[in-house]
Design a protein around this motif. Structure first.
Motif, PDB file in Angstrom:
ATOM      1  N   PHE A  20      57.310  61.417  46.049  1.00 43.56           N
ATOM      2  CA  PHE A  20      57.917  60.462  45.119  1.00 43.56           C
ATOM      3  C   PHE A  20      59.145  61.066  44.436  1.00 43.56           C
ATOM      4  CE2 PHE A  20      53.799  58.083  45.064  1.00 43.56           C
ATOM      5  CZ  PHE A  20      54.329  56.836  45.353  1.00 43.56           C
ATOM      6  N   THR A  27      56.223  49.609  44.145  1.00 45.20           N
ATOM      7  CA  THR A  27      55.512  50.843  43.820  1.00 45.20           C
ATOM      8  C   THR A  27      55.180  50.964  42.339  1.00 45.20           C
ATOM      9  OG1 THR A  27      56.484  52.046  45.675  1.00 45.20           O
ATOM     10  CG2 THR A  27      55.669  53.361  43.863  1.00 45.20           C
ATOM     11  N   LYS A  75      58.022  55.127  50.614  1.00 50.97           N
ATOM     12  CA  LYS A  75      57.388  54.871  49.314  1.00 50.97           C
ATOM     13  C   LYS A  75      56.073  54.118  49.505  1.00 50.97           C
ATOM     14  CE  LYS A  75      60.125  53.302  46.050  1.00 50.97           C
ATOM     15  NZ  LYS A  75      61.214  52.476  45.450  1.00 50.97           N
ATOM     16  N   SER A  77      63.099  59.817  44.965  1.00 51.61           N
ATOM     17  CA  SER A  77      63.889  59.477  43.773  1.00 51.61           C
ATOM     18  C   SER A  77      65.198  60.262  43.770  1.00 51.61           C
ATOM     19  CB  SER A  77      63.093  59.773  42.498  1.00 51.61           C
ATOM     20  OG  SER A  77      61.918  58.994  42.437  1.00 51.61           O
ATOM     21  N   ALA A 136      53.536  56.651  50.652  1.00 52.67           N
ATOM     22  CA  ALA A 136      53.173  57.489  49.508  1.00 52.67           C
ATOM     23  C   ALA A 136      52.210  56.759  48.583  1.00 52.67           C
ATOM     24  CB  ALA A 136      54.429  57.912  48.748  1.00 52.67           C
TER      25      ALA A 136
END
Length: 339
Positions: free
Chosen positions: A44, A265, A14, A48, A17
């Motif tokens: 992403f 994030t 993450k 998730s 990203a």
């Protein structure tokens, strides 16, 4: 079950990203920008989906309430916060009337606001849709078939000029990566079983594949604009890029900086464009044409992240409702006050 080790590499993924998102907004060279956009948002969605737990919620209502708290509340909180900040910074043209702005915000597609907040309502739609799919369909083969159908419908939707509220049109594509993350976690796929190949070799192979495939995607992929260019090259570049980052994160194992970025994030995603635009006005002297583009954007990215640290601290500790969390009163502090 997801172990601490797995959570660690997910935070790093993450973080990577999020770095790519900021780099994509700071003016990297076109070819690098095309590469970043070919997989950074699919990544992403994938992560998730990897974290999705169908058995964590006993009913759809509980799942819905949880997602409203973690996605919808932060979306509105940061969108309104962003609007208020813009009153002072004037970084973009927004409706003068607050209620008109709130009406546009409620659509879930903030076209007037240069922000990455579109991801939150879109992820909300994806999560609800996939929860229902996984609740009623247990066979992985059928789920894969449904995801393939979604990928085709989502790809075809880019030719439709009508945009859907809450990024539902983008969700048709996002759910493919979300579902892939969930299925890969459930299947316990591991490259450690490939005895004759190291993770480094596999990372390099997928990096080359993603690089070649993204080079074919001209103009660049734009999930917000629901533009995917070529179906085969898009999914090839996206999944190869996702694999590259995830495996590279597992090789790193530990990275305080990337883990910190990964854990925060949501705040960074919501505020980074406003910060970048403010810094662009303040640091006019920094626009030095003699600096190589990558050095320029790299330094600008670092400055952006450092600038966001105070905001992360304040929001996490004093404004947790913006993240859909309750304010936790420390027992030690409470006891001292009572005494």
């Amino acid at each position: 079950m997801i172990t601490d080790k797995k959570i660690s590499w997910i935070d790093i993924s993450k973080g990577i990203a999020m770095l790519l998102v900021i780099l994509g907004h700071t003016g990297v060279p076109v070819k690098i920008n095309n590469y970043i956009y070919s997989f950074h948002m699919p990544l992403f969605f994938f992560l998730s989906g990897y974290l999705f737990k169908i058995n964590k919620y006993h009913s759809f209502i509980k799942f819905l309430i949880a997602k409203i708290k973690s996605l919808v509340v932060p979306y509105f909180a940061f969108a309104i916060f962003d609007y208020i900040i813009n009153i002072f910074t004037n970084n973009y043209h927004a409706p003068a009337n607050f209620f008109n702005a709130l009406k546009l915000i409620s659509y879930g597609n903030i076209n007037y606001m240069p922000t990455a907040l579109w991801f939150l309502p879109c992820l909300f739609v994806v999560e609800i849709a996939f929860y229902l799919i996984s609740k009623f369909i247990k066979k992985p083969q059928l789920i894969i078939l449904i995801l393939i159908i979604f990928s085709i419908v989502g790809y075809r939707s880019q030719y439709d000029t009508t945009r859907l509220y809450w990024g539902a049109d983008i969700a048709l594509t996002g759910i493919v990566f979300y579902g892939a993350g969930f299925l890969i976690k459930c299947s316990n796929i591991s490259v450690d079983k490939l005895k004759h190949l190291s993770k480094t070799d596999i990372v390099m192979a997928f990096f080359i594949i993603s690089l070649v495939a993204s080079h074919k995607l001209v103009p660049r992929v734009d999930m917000l604009g629901n533009a995917y260019r070529n179906y085969y090259y898009f999914y090839c570049a996206a999944f190869a890029g996702i694999t590259t980052v995830c495996l590279a994160s597992q090789i790193m194992q530990k990275s305080f900086v990337l883990s910190y970025i990964g854990r925060n994030t949501l705040i960074i995603l919501a505020l980074q464009i406003q910060v970048i635009q403010c810094l662009s006005k303040l640091l006019v002297f920094f626009h030095n044409e003699q600096l190589p583009p990558l050095v320029h954007t790299g330094i600008f990215t670092i400055i952006t992240l450092i600038t966001l640290i105070p905001a992360i601290y304040v929001i996490t500790n004093f404004l947790p409702f913006m993240l859909g969390r309750k304010y936790k009163i420390k027992l030690n502090t409470l006891n001292k006050d009572l005494l």
